[in-house]
Design a protein around this motif. Structure first.
Motif, PDB file in Angstrom:
ATOM      1  N   ASP A  31       0.827  -1.208   0.000  1.00  0.00           N
ATOM      2  CA  ASP A  31       0.000   0.000   0.000  1.00  0.00           C
ATOM      3  C   ASP A  31       0.863   1.261   0.000  1.00  0.00           C
ATOM      4  N   ILE A  32       1.901   1.282   0.837  1.00  0.00           N
ATOM      5  CA  ILE A  32       2.772   2.464   0.915  1.00  0.00           C
ATOM      6  C   ILE A  32       3.568   2.629  -0.371  1.00  0.00           C
ATOM      7  N   ILE A  33       4.076   1.530  -0.907  1.00  0.00           N
ATOM      8  CA  ILE A  33       4.853   1.597  -2.150  1.00  0.00           C
ATOM      9  C   ILE A  33       4.000   2.147  -3.286  1.00  0.00           C
ATOM     10  N   GLU A  34       2.772   1.661  -3.398  1.00  0.00           N
ATOM     11  CA  GLU A  34       1.895   2.121  -4.482  1.00  0.00           C
ATOM     12  C   GLU A  34       1.621   3.617  -4.383  1.00  0.00           C
ATOM     13  N   ARG A  35       1.509   4.128  -3.170  1.00  0.00           N
ATOM     14  CA  ARG A  35       1.255   5.562  -2.998  1.00  0.00           C
ATOM     15  C   ARG A  35       2.484   6.404  -3.324  1.00  0.00           C
ATOM     16  N   ASP A  36       3.654   5.782  -3.291  1.00  0.00           N
ATOM     17  CA  ASP A  36       4.898   6.522  -3.535  1.00  0.00           C
ATOM     18  C   ASP A  36       5.323   6.551  -5.001  1.00  0.00           C
ATOM     19  N   LEU A  37       4.774   5.687  -5.820  1.00  0.00           N
ATOM     20  CA  LEU A  37       5.293   5.508  -7.175  1.00  0.00           C
ATOM     21  C   LEU A  37       5.278   6.803  -7.983  1.00  0.00           C
ATOM     22  N   HIS A  38       4.200   7.556  -7.900  1.00  0.00           N
ATOM     23  CA  HIS A  38       4.075   8.752  -8.745  1.00  0.00           C
ATOM     24  C   HIS A  38       4.954   9.903  -8.270  1.00  0.00           C
ATOM     25  N   ARG A  39       5.566   9.767  -7.087  1.00  0.00           N
ATOM     26  CA  ARG A  39       6.414  10.843  -6.560  1.00  0.00           C
ATOM     27  C   ARG A  39       7.844  10.770  -7.079  1.00  0.00           C
ATOM     28  N   GLN A  40       8.211   9.674  -7.693  1.00  0.00           N
ATOM     29  CA  GLN A  40       9.604   9.478  -8.101  1.00  0.00           C
ATOM     30  C   GLN A  40       9.828   9.991  -9.520  1.00  0.00           C
ATOM     31  N   PHE A  41      10.579  11.076  -9.633  1.00  0.00           N
ATOM     32  CA  PHE A  41      10.924  11.674 -10.928  1.00  0.00           C
ATOM     33  C   PHE A  41       9.692  11.769 -11.833  1.00  0.00           C
ATOM     34  N   PRO A  42       8.672  12.505 -11.415  1.00  0.00           N
ATOM     35  CA  PRO A  42       7.407  12.529 -12.153  1.00  0.00           C
ATOM     36  C   PRO A  42       7.508  13.140 -13.546  1.00  0.00           C
ATOM     37  N   PHE A  43       8.598  13.865 -13.833  1.00  0.00           N
ATOM     38  CA  PHE A  43       8.745  14.465 -15.159  1.00  0.00           C
ATOM     39  C   PHE A  43       9.636  13.626 -16.074  1.00  0.00           C
ATOM     40  N   HIS A  44      10.141  12.520 -15.557  1.00  0.00           N
ATOM     41  CA  HIS A  44      10.939  11.620 -16.395  1.00  0.00           C
ATOM     42  C   HIS A  44       9.996  10.730 -17.191  1.00  0.00           C
ATOM     43  N   GLU A  45      10.330  10.488 -18.453  1.00  0.00           N
ATOM     44  CA  GLU A  45       9.418   9.751 -19.322  1.00  0.00           C
ATOM     45  C   GLU A  45       9.136   8.336 -18.820  1.00  0.00           C
TER      46      GLU A  45
END
Length: 461
Positions: A129-143
């Motif tokens: 659950d925590i990992i899924e919530r974090d995914l979009h925070r990692q380098f969101p402007f990288h393709e």
């Protein structure tokens, strides 16, 4: 209800740690980072160093030679390997070089199928659950990571979930996410997983465990080393009672991947994975010295808040890769200095806090120490290409050539022509030059500076 202790709040970085593990709900069991990405403006953009294409090709050839005889180079010419890491690993070979430097290649070969097993398991729901919530925070402007549910986010989830299953007693810390994301930009998921394992267990042991004891110890080590490197900066931080954990936690736990411009991140990682945590200490010391190392610079830092703001907004010229790498190399801090200070801080910790709760393995200072502790076999270092692509210049087999000639003859007969091309012309109407390098020199790919060929059939160069 579990009591909660806030350990660190700085530069958009929050780490919350509960004290009573058995009573914490799943949603608060993880360590929570709240990251804010700064917009890159024209004023803050740092120009990356341009390496001439001829120099880049020469470096690629040298690195290919080293990787093909990695054990010999590490045993007899480690100094040369270190120098080449300091110059910067060629982009086309960076992923493979990191895999070898960390010992991730050996781990992967010695644990064939392990990642696939972990990947197929569902994972602990509290971490998932925590990992899924974090995914979009990692380098969101990288393709790779821009699209929700895209292949980059999927691979990031696979790697982080696999680690929680590999080390269930440690679980997941959100500082691991940017580390894994950087790795995935350079290598496939399985390789990224094993390099992440090596970073967490060999380079930064205890950093991502409950309590943050290891990072607090390293903060005190950094503070002690600063007294020697920049007495002015040390006195200023001491005067305002600015604890190291307030400014260095994100630096070290994320290996500066969220602090420096991208070109500098890659150069720092090249050296970090070769020489170990010493490089992170050096980067931290250089930044502190540059920002707080003179009375003139301290005029704008009259209190704790102003000092924190200054460390949050490091001036671009101090993070530029050429300047930063030069300062790192020139700074006289060795592994012995770090270990000596580590023992001193460990004694003080025991006097004030008692024994460490986290029993992490001893830290290894870089690639040479890892290889000495876990000597690989030649089989472990053997190249195993992940994807094989047939070269368009590869000669046809005898059967294919005969079939091709037969087809040409049939086509000529259907067209009512009686003459056939000579055999040497039917084999290949446009023979390639005998020297493949000539072909590369005349092959123009607009805007591309990546390697066009390799001695091996490996797409992850």
């Amino acid at each position: 209800m579990a009591s909660v202790q806030v350990l660190c709040l700085t530069a958009g970085f929050l780490h919350v740690q509960g004290r009573d593990d058995c009573q914490r709900p799943a949603s608060s069991h993880g360590r929570i980072f709240c990251h804010s990405y700064k917009e890159v403006t024209e004023d803050s953009r740092v120009i990356a160093e341009e390496v001439p294409i001829e120099v880049l090709r020469q470096r690629e050839a040298k690195w290919l030679e080293m990787l093909n005889s990695w054990d010999k180079w590490m045993a007899k010419k480690h100094k040369k390997v270190k120098e080449r890491c300091q110059k910067g690993i060629p982009p086309s070979l960076r992923g493979r070089a990191w895999l070898y430097l960390t010992g991730g290649k050996v781990k992967r070969e010695q644990n064939q199928g392990k990642f696939q097993e972990l990947d197929e398991e569902p994972g602990d729901p509290k971490w998932v659950d925590i990992i899924e919530r974090d995914l979009h925070r990692q380098f969101p402007f990288h393709e790779m990571f821009a699209a929700r549910g895209g292949h980059g986010q999927q691979d990031l989830f696979r790697v982080l979930k696999a680690y929680t299953l590999h080390r269930p007693e440690e679980g997941y810390c959100q500082a691991q996410a940017p580390i894994a994301a950087v790795l995935l930009m350079h290598m496939p998921a399985e390789d990224a997983f094993w390099v992440l394992v090596q970073i967490c267990e060999k380079y930064l042991p205890g950093y991502y465990s409950t309590g943050l004891e290891a990072i607090q110890l390293d903060g005190e080590i950094l503070y002690a080393l600063l007294r020697r490197v920049s007495p002015v900066a040390h006195r200023h931080l001491k005067k305002h009672k600015l604890e190291p954990i307030l400014y260095m936690t994100e630096w070290f736990m994320c290996a500066f991947s969220r602090t420096l411009p991208w070109a500098s991140v890659l150069r720092v990682w090249d050296m970090f994975l070769c020489e170990g945590v010493k490089i992170l200490f050096k980067v931290g010391l250089v930044l502190l010295k540059c920002m707080l190392g003179s009375q003139e610079k301290l005029k704008a830092c009259q209190g704790l808040y102003e000092t924190m703001e200054r460390l949050r907004a490091i001036q671009p010229q101090y993070m530029q890769e050429t300047f930063l790498v030069h300062e790192i190399i020139e700074l006289p801090v060795s592994e012995k200095d770090i270990e000596k200070e580590h023992l001193a801080q460990l004694r003080r910790w025991k006097e004030t806090h008692g024994d460490l709760h986290c029993k992490s393995p001893p830290r290894m200072h870089g690639a040479k120490a890892i290889m000495a502790a876990e000597p690989p076999s030649r089989q472990d270092l053997r190249q195993r290409p992940t994807i094989i692509v047939e070269s368009p210049l590869a000669p046809n087999t005898a059967a294919e050539q005969a079939e091709d000639t037969k087809g040409r003859r049939k086509t000529v007969e259907e067209n009512g022509k009686e003459t056939l091309l000579p055999p040497q012309q039917t084999d290949n109407l446009n023979p390639p030059p005998s020297d493949s390098s000539l072909l590369l020199n005349h092959t123009n790919i607009p805007g591309s500076k990546e390697s066009l060929s390799s001695a091996e059939h490996d797409t992850y160069l």
